[in-house]
Write an enzyme that holds these catalytic residues in place. Structure first.
Site, short mmCIF file in Angstrom:
data_model
loop_
_atom_site.label_atom_id
_atom_site.label_comp_id
_atom_site.label_asym_id
_atom_site.label_seq_id
_atom_site.Cartn_x
_atom_site.Cartn_y
_atom_site.Cartn_z
N ARG A 40 37.05 44.18 17.01
CA ARG A 40 35.67 44.66 17.11
C ARG A 40 35.53 45.78 18.13
O ARG A 40 34.76 46.70 17.94
CB ARG A 40 34.73 43.50 17.45
CG ARG A 40 34.45 42.65 16.23
CD ARG A 40 33.32 41.70 16.48
NE ARG A 40 32.91 41.06 15.26
CZ ARG A 40 32.18 39.95 15.21
NH1 ARG A 40 31.80 39.38 16.33
NH2 ARG A 40 31.84 39.43 14.06
N LYS A 206 30.57 28.61 10.79
CA LYS A 206 29.16 28.97 11.02
C LYS A 206 28.34 28.60 9.79
O LYS A 206 27.97 29.43 8.96
CB LYS A 206 29.05 30.46 11.36
CG LYS A 206 29.43 30.75 12.79
CD LYS A 206 29.02 32.14 13.21
CE LYS A 206 29.41 32.40 14.64
NZ LYS A 206 29.31 33.83 14.98
N GLY A 360 34.95 37.80 11.61
CA GLY A 360 36.11 38.10 12.45
C GLY A 360 37.35 37.30 12.09
O GLY A 360 38.45 37.85 12.01
N GLY A 383 28.28 36.68 9.50
CA GLY A 383 26.93 36.28 9.08
C GLY A 383 26.09 37.48 8.68
O GLY A 383 25.34 37.43 7.69
C1 3PG Z 1 29.27 37.06 15.08
O1 3PG Z 1 30.36 36.86 15.60
O2 3PG Z 1 29.00 36.68 13.93
C2 3PG Z 1 28.24 37.85 15.84
O3 3PG Z 1 28.72 38.26 17.09
C3 3PG Z 1 26.95 37.08 15.97
O4 3PG Z 1 27.14 35.96 16.76
P1 3PG Z 1 26.09 34.73 16.67
O5 3PG Z 1 26.29 34.08 15.33
O6 3PG Z 1 26.46 33.84 17.82
O7 3PG Z 1 24.71 35.33 16.81
#
Ligand code: 3PG
Length: 407
Positions: A40, A206, A360, A383
């Site tokens: 990144r 996530k 990532g 996301g």
């Molecule tokens: C990610 O890695 O998806 C971004 O940096 C956003 O992070 P977050 O989901 O903690 O807001």
């Protein structure tokens, strides 16, 4: 869809103080605390070098992880890594908008780059609220008077409506950095030309982002199939009534993801034929991979999708004309459990369909496993990328469009 937003080309930055929001949120080794992947940071190099070469005083705002997580660290190390990548000095101050940070900013010279502390150390930052409310925050009040321009290059966080991302545009002339510009052009271009069948491969940990996207793309009919992997798959297995073992259940509960099981149940009821979840999984028994069918999962951690599931998913991917993927299928860092991620990436890479992968971890896996050059686009966002592709209006993009033309 035609998007209009300001870019660096719209501003004269020489001798101007430019606040740049970047996303340098990086994987950090939980034991050594060292940054494991600097992709990144590399992706922001174009924007940052250009601003420095043009004589801007560049003030960087960034976050690392979320409060409560082990990798929720300071950004000191990031400043060293960034400096190496840019081959330019990057100074750092362990302050966000207090007098130490403001003094440093006022002493900057043209070409200087200063990284402020992890902006999520400041509690107002993590409240997602409507964009215009984020202009009325301490961060924006304290830093705006010191700056001339705001540039947003943090595409990977463009789905968050947080002060450092959306607040400054109400106070300062604002536009997109080079990475943001590139991502928006490619991703909106892809959205304009979605060929069917369109398959979403949603995995990783996530779960919040994935479930929201899933709801959108099933409702609006853009997804023909959703292939679930990773923790997302475990939630769907649980929602389908499978016994996934106490330890996997506890993991979901400890992450606060129980609420998604109910949503998953409703989605299965409504879109049964479109959502696929694993018919088998790989569990970790004494460090070794053991594949078991999904209705006979013992109380051992699930670390990957199983071999039959991989075959089934690969067939769907090979037939797809558009593939959007986010998040790895399992714990790919461990070779025993990398097969799911490897084979899914292989299927995407060898498919004739247009492919975009985000996140990532999946991007790092694609590079590590040698598939990166076969993807049509690897997004810096996870996301953010999948939310955009799912038809959501990203708060950062909305604000960038609203201030387009204003200087
Ligand atoms: C990610 O890695 O998806 C971004 O940096 C956003 O992070 P977050 O989901 O903690 O807001």
């Amino acid at each position: 869809m035609s998007l209009k937003f300001n870019t660096i080309d719209d501003f004269s930055v020489n001798n101007q103080t430019v606040i740049v929001r970047v996303d340098i949120n990086s994987p950090v080794d939980p034991n050594s605390g060292l940054i494991l992947d600097d992709t990144r940071m590399q992706l922001h190099a174009e924007t940052l070098k250009e601003l420095s070469n043009k004589g801007a005083k560049t003030v960087l705002l960034a976050h690392q992880s979320r409060p409560g997580k082990k990798d929720f660290t300071t950004l000191e190390q990031h400043s060293h890594v960034l400096s190496k990548i840019l081959d330019l000095p990057v100074s750092y101050v362990d302050d966000i908008f207090g007098s130490a940070a403001r003094d440093k900013i006022s002493q900057m010279k043209p070409g200087d780059i200063l990284l402020l502390e992890n902006v999520r150390f400041y509690s107002e930052e993590v409240l997602n609220r409507e964009a215009h409310l984020q202009a009325d925050t301490h961060l924006v009040h304290k830093l705006s008077p010191l700056a001339d321009i705001f540039i947003n290059d943090a595409f990977a966080t463009a789905h968050r409506s947080q002060p450092s991302l959306v607040g400054f545009a109400f106070e300062l002339p604002s536009g997109a950095g080079r990475l943001m510009e590139k991502e928006l052009k490619i991703l909106y271009g892809a959205l304009d030309n979605v060929q069917k069948p369109c398959v979403y491969v949603l995995g990783g940990v996530k779960v919040d982002d994935s479930i929201m996207v899933m709801e959108n793309v099933l409702e609006n009919g853009s997804a023909d199939y959703i292939l679930t992997t990773g923790l997302v798959a475990n939630i769907f297995l649980l929602a389908s009534g499978a016994d996934i073992g106490v330890c996997n259940n506890d993991f979901i509960e400890n992450k606060g993801y129980n609420k998604f099981v109910e949503i998953a149940k409703k989605l299965i009821t409504r879109f049964e034929d479109k959502i696929l979840f694993p018919v088998d999984v790989a569990i970790c028994e004494d460090g070794k991979r053991v594949d078991v069918v999904s209705d006979q999962i013992p109380n051992l951690p699930i670390y990957d999708i199983g071999m039959e599931t991989i075959k089934l998913y690969a067939q769907h991917i090979r037939r797809a004309r558009t593939i959007f993927a986010n998040g790895p299928a399992g714990v790919f860092e461990n070779p025993e459990f990398s097969i799911g991620t490897d084979d899914i990436l292989n299927a995407i890479a060898s498919s004739q369909g247009f492919s975009i992968i985000g996140g990532g971890h999946l991007a790092a896996a694609a590079v590590q496993m040698g598939f990166s050059s076969d993807m049509d686009h690897i997004s810096s966002g996870g996301g953010a990328c999948i939310s955009l592709l799912g038809g959501e209006e990203l708060p950062v993009v909305k604000v960038l469009q609203e201030v387009a033309g204003k200087k």
